[in-house]
Design a protein around this motif. Structure first.
Motif, mmCIF file in Angstrom:
data_model
loop_
_atom_site.group_PDB
_atom_site.id
_atom_site.type_symbol
_atom_site.label_atom_id
_atom_site.label_comp_id
_atom_site.label_asym_id
_atom_site.label_seq_id
_atom_site.Cartn_x
_atom_site.Cartn_y
_atom_site.Cartn_z
ATOM 1 N N PRO A 145 2.836 55.051 41.412
ATOM 2 C CA PRO A 145 1.239 55.641 41.171
ATOM 3 C C PRO A 145 1.568 55.602 39.417
ATOM 4 C CG PRO A 145 2.898 57.143 42.285
ATOM 5 C CD PRO A 145 3.671 55.733 42.234
ATOM 6 N N ARG A 146 0.270 55.166 39.024
ATOM 7 C CA ARG A 146 0.306 55.509 37.472
ATOM 8 C C ARG A 146 -0.425 56.553 37.284
ATOM 9 N NH1 ARG A 146 -2.263 51.161 34.116
ATOM 10 N NH2 ARG A 146 -1.619 52.741 32.523
ATOM 11 N N VAL A 147 -1.163 57.198 38.180
ATOM 12 C CA VAL A 147 -2.099 58.548 38.154
ATOM 13 C C VAL A 147 -1.337 59.454 38.947
ATOM 14 C CG1 VAL A 147 -3.988 59.751 38.232
ATOM 15 C CG2 VAL A 147 -3.941 57.436 37.154
ATOM 16 N N THR A 148 -1.141 60.753 38.675
ATOM 17 C CA THR A 148 -0.735 61.852 39.599
ATOM 18 C C THR A 148 -1.496 62.785 39.170
ATOM 19 O OG1 THR A 148 1.719 60.790 39.547
ATOM 20 C CG2 THR A 148 1.418 63.469 40.275
ATOM 21 N N LEU A 206 -11.637 72.738 41.826
ATOM 22 C CA LEU A 206 -11.775 71.837 40.546
ATOM 23 C C LEU A 206 -10.448 70.776 41.118
ATOM 24 C CD1 LEU A 206 -11.265 74.074 37.566
ATOM 25 C CD2 LEU A 206 -13.112 72.828 38.218
ATOM 26 N N CYS A 207 -9.620 71.017 41.765
ATOM 27 C CA CYS A 207 -8.664 69.850 42.328
ATOM 28 C C CYS A 207 -9.491 68.857 43.093
ATOM 29 C CB CYS A 207 -7.680 70.652 43.050
ATOM 30 S SG CYS A 207 -6.580 71.669 41.879
ATOM 31 N N ASP A 208 -10.484 69.565 44.054
ATOM 32 C CA ASP A 208 -11.035 68.728 44.886
ATOM 33 C C ASP A 208 -12.123 67.772 43.954
ATOM 34 O OD1 ASP A 208 -10.035 69.897 47.043
ATOM 35 O OD2 ASP A 208 -11.609 71.040 47.325
ATOM 36 N N GLU A 209 -12.527 68.264 42.915
ATOM 37 C CA GLU A 209 -13.505 67.496 42.071
ATOM 38 C C GLU A 209 -12.713 66.267 41.320
ATOM 39 O OE1 GLU A 209 -15.956 69.991 39.498
ATOM 40 O OE2 GLU A 209 -16.312 71.393 41.263
ATOM 41 N N ALA A 210 -11.500 66.790 40.816
ATOM 42 C CA ALA A 210 -10.608 65.863 40.138
ATOM 43 C C ALA A 210 -10.325 64.848 41.094
ATOM 44 C CB ALA A 210 -9.403 66.632 39.462
ATOM 45 N N LYS A 211 -9.916 65.036 42.306
ATOM 46 C CA LYS A 211 -9.425 64.127 43.173
ATOM 47 C C LYS A 211 -10.499 63.183 43.464
ATOM 48 C CE LYS A 211 -7.445 63.607 47.857
ATOM 49 N NZ LYS A 211 -7.391 64.396 49.078
ATOM 50 N N LEU A 212 -11.779 63.290 43.580
ATOM 51 C CA LEU A 212 -12.815 62.679 43.561
ATOM 52 C C LEU A 212 -12.932 61.571 42.571
ATOM 53 C CD1 LEU A 212 -15.712 64.779 44.990
ATOM 54 C CD2 LEU A 212 -14.420 63.153 46.300
ATOM 55 N N VAL A 213 -12.686 61.832 41.135
ATOM 56 C CA VAL A 213 -12.903 61.238 40.203
ATOM 57 C C VAL A 213 -11.652 60.115 40.060
ATOM 58 C CG1 VAL A 213 -12.904 61.175 37.708
ATOM 59 C CG2 VAL A 213 -14.249 62.870 38.956
ATOM 60 N N ILE A 214 -10.602 60.610 40.392
ATOM 61 C CA ILE A 214 -9.213 59.874 40.431
ATOM 62 C C ILE A 214 -9.342 58.878 41.553
ATOM 63 C CG2 ILE A 214 -6.801 59.710 41.015
ATOM 64 C CD1 ILE A 214 -6.826 62.828 39.381
ATOM 65 N N GLU A 215 -9.876 59.256 42.630
ATOM 66 C CA GLU A 215 -9.893 58.198 43.767
ATOM 67 C C GLU A 215 -11.032 56.959 43.288
ATOM 68 O OE1 GLU A 215 -11.242 60.829 47.098
ATOM 69 O OE2 GLU A 215 -9.344 60.750 47.976
ATOM 70 N N ARG A 216 -12.038 57.368 42.680
ATOM 71 C CA ARG A 216 -13.248 56.277 42.287
ATOM 72 C C ARG A 216 -12.480 55.388 41.476
ATOM 73 N NH1 ARG A 216 -17.109 59.671 41.958
ATOM 74 N NH2 ARG A 216 -16.902 60.403 39.862
ATOM 75 N N THR A 233 -9.393 54.990 40.273
ATOM 76 C CA THR A 233 -8.145 54.049 40.720
ATOM 77 C C THR A 233 -8.639 53.060 41.528
ATOM 78 O OG1 THR A 233 -7.491 55.733 42.384
ATOM 79 C CG2 THR A 233 -6.374 55.889 40.129
ATOM 80 N N ALA A 234 -9.403 53.290 42.584
ATOM 81 C CA ALA A 234 -9.992 52.340 43.519
ATOM 82 C C ALA A 234 -10.641 51.047 42.807
ATOM 83 C CB ALA A 234 -10.700 53.021 44.638
ATOM 84 N N GLU A 235 -11.369 51.431 41.713
ATOM 85 C CA GLU A 235 -12.245 50.174 41.082
ATOM 86 C C GLU A 235 -11.183 49.547 40.246
ATOM 87 O OE1 GLU A 235 -14.557 50.865 36.807
ATOM 88 O OE2 GLU A 235 -15.484 51.967 38.485
ATOM 89 N N LEU A 236 -10.040 50.182 39.785
ATOM 90 C CA LEU A 236 -9.083 49.297 38.764
ATOM 91 C C LEU A 236 -8.040 48.999 39.546
ATOM 92 C CD1 LEU A 236 -9.371 51.758 35.665
ATOM 93 C CD2 LEU A 236 -10.572 49.744 36.140
ATOM 94 N N GLY A 237 -7.694 49.295 41.001
ATOM 95 C CA GLY A 237 -6.802 48.681 41.758
ATOM 96 C C GLY A 237 -5.632 49.274 41.253
ATOM 97 N N VAL A 238 -5.503 50.728 41.065
ATOM 98 C CA VAL A 238 -4.260 51.375 40.263
ATOM 99 C C VAL A 238 -3.576 52.520 41.559
ATOM 100 C CG1 VAL A 238 -3.602 53.173 38.441
ATOM 101 C CG2 VAL A 238 -4.955 51.251 38.086
ATOM 102 N N ALA A 239 -2.174 52.465 41.661
ATOM 103 C CA ALA A 239 -2.018 53.355 42.492
ATOM 104 C C ALA A 239 -1.933 54.960 41.929
ATOM 105 C CB ALA A 239 -0.696 53.128 43.028
ATOM 106 N N TRP A 240 -2.156 56.039 42.822
ATOM 107 C CA TRP A 240 -2.154 57.171 42.514
ATOM 108 C C TRP A 240 -1.501 57.959 43.623
ATOM 109 C CZ3 TRP A 240 -4.763 61.510 44.357
ATOM 110 C CH2 TRP A 240 -5.748 61.407 45.296
ATOM 111 N N LEU A 288 -10.171 58.667 31.559
ATOM 112 C CA LEU A 288 -9.100 58.153 32.643
ATOM 113 C C LEU A 288 -9.252 56.818 32.658
ATOM 114 C CD1 LEU A 288 -7.154 58.451 34.825
ATOM 115 C CD2 LEU A 288 -8.604 58.970 36.420
ATOM 116 N N ARG A 289 -10.233 56.247 32.585
ATOM 117 C CA ARG A 289 -10.270 54.687 32.741
ATOM 118 C C ARG A 289 -9.902 53.916 31.353
ATOM 119 N NH1 ARG A 289 -15.228 54.819 34.384
ATOM 120 N NH2 ARG A 289 -15.048 54.222 36.476
ATOM 121 N N ALA A 290 -10.309 54.770 30.275
ATOM 122 C CA ALA A 290 -9.667 54.110 29.063
ATOM 123 C C ALA A 290 -7.898 54.148 29.045
ATOM 124 C CB ALA A 290 -10.195 54.798 27.981
ATOM 125 N N ALA A 291 -7.648 55.094 29.593
ATOM 126 C CA ALA A 291 -5.972 55.290 29.640
ATOM 127 C C ALA A 291 -5.516 54.463 30.593
ATOM 128 C CB ALA A 291 -5.757 56.925 30.111
#
Length: 88
Positions: A9-12, A21-31, A33-40, A79-82
């Motif tokens: 995973p590139r993102v943890t 706030l964790c739930d909100e962060a998870k939604l952004v990360i899921e969106r 990473t799914a778009e970019l094909g990155v594991a988290w 996140l996308r830029a990183a």
């Protein structure tokens, strides 16, 4: 056929259950990473004393490639830029 190991995973997301706030962060990360094909992966400070000592006052914390990237809120474009993708 040979089984390929799952990508590291590139993102943890470091957080805990019941954290809005964790739930909100998870939604952004899921969106993103799914778009970019990155594991988290998701880790809980309740399960790891070291993470709790380092990040208890900052959760959710987002790590990218093992380094702290954001805390409290996840900025989708940042996140996308990183992860090497252009902002939307």
């Amino acid at each position: 056929m040979v089984d390929m190991p799952a990508p590291e995973p590139r993102v943890t997301l470091v957080g805990r259950a019941g954290c809005h706030l964790c739930d909100e962060a998870k939604l952004v990360i899921e969106r993103v990473t799914a778009e970019l094909g990155v594991a988290w992966a998701e880790r809980s400070i309740d399960d790891d004393a070291d993470l709790r000592a380092r990040y208890a006052d900052q959760i959710p914390v987002t790590l990218v490639d093992g380094r702290r990237h954001d805390f409290w809120r996840v900025d989708e474009d940042r996140l996308r830029a990183a992860l090497g993708a252009p902002p939307r």
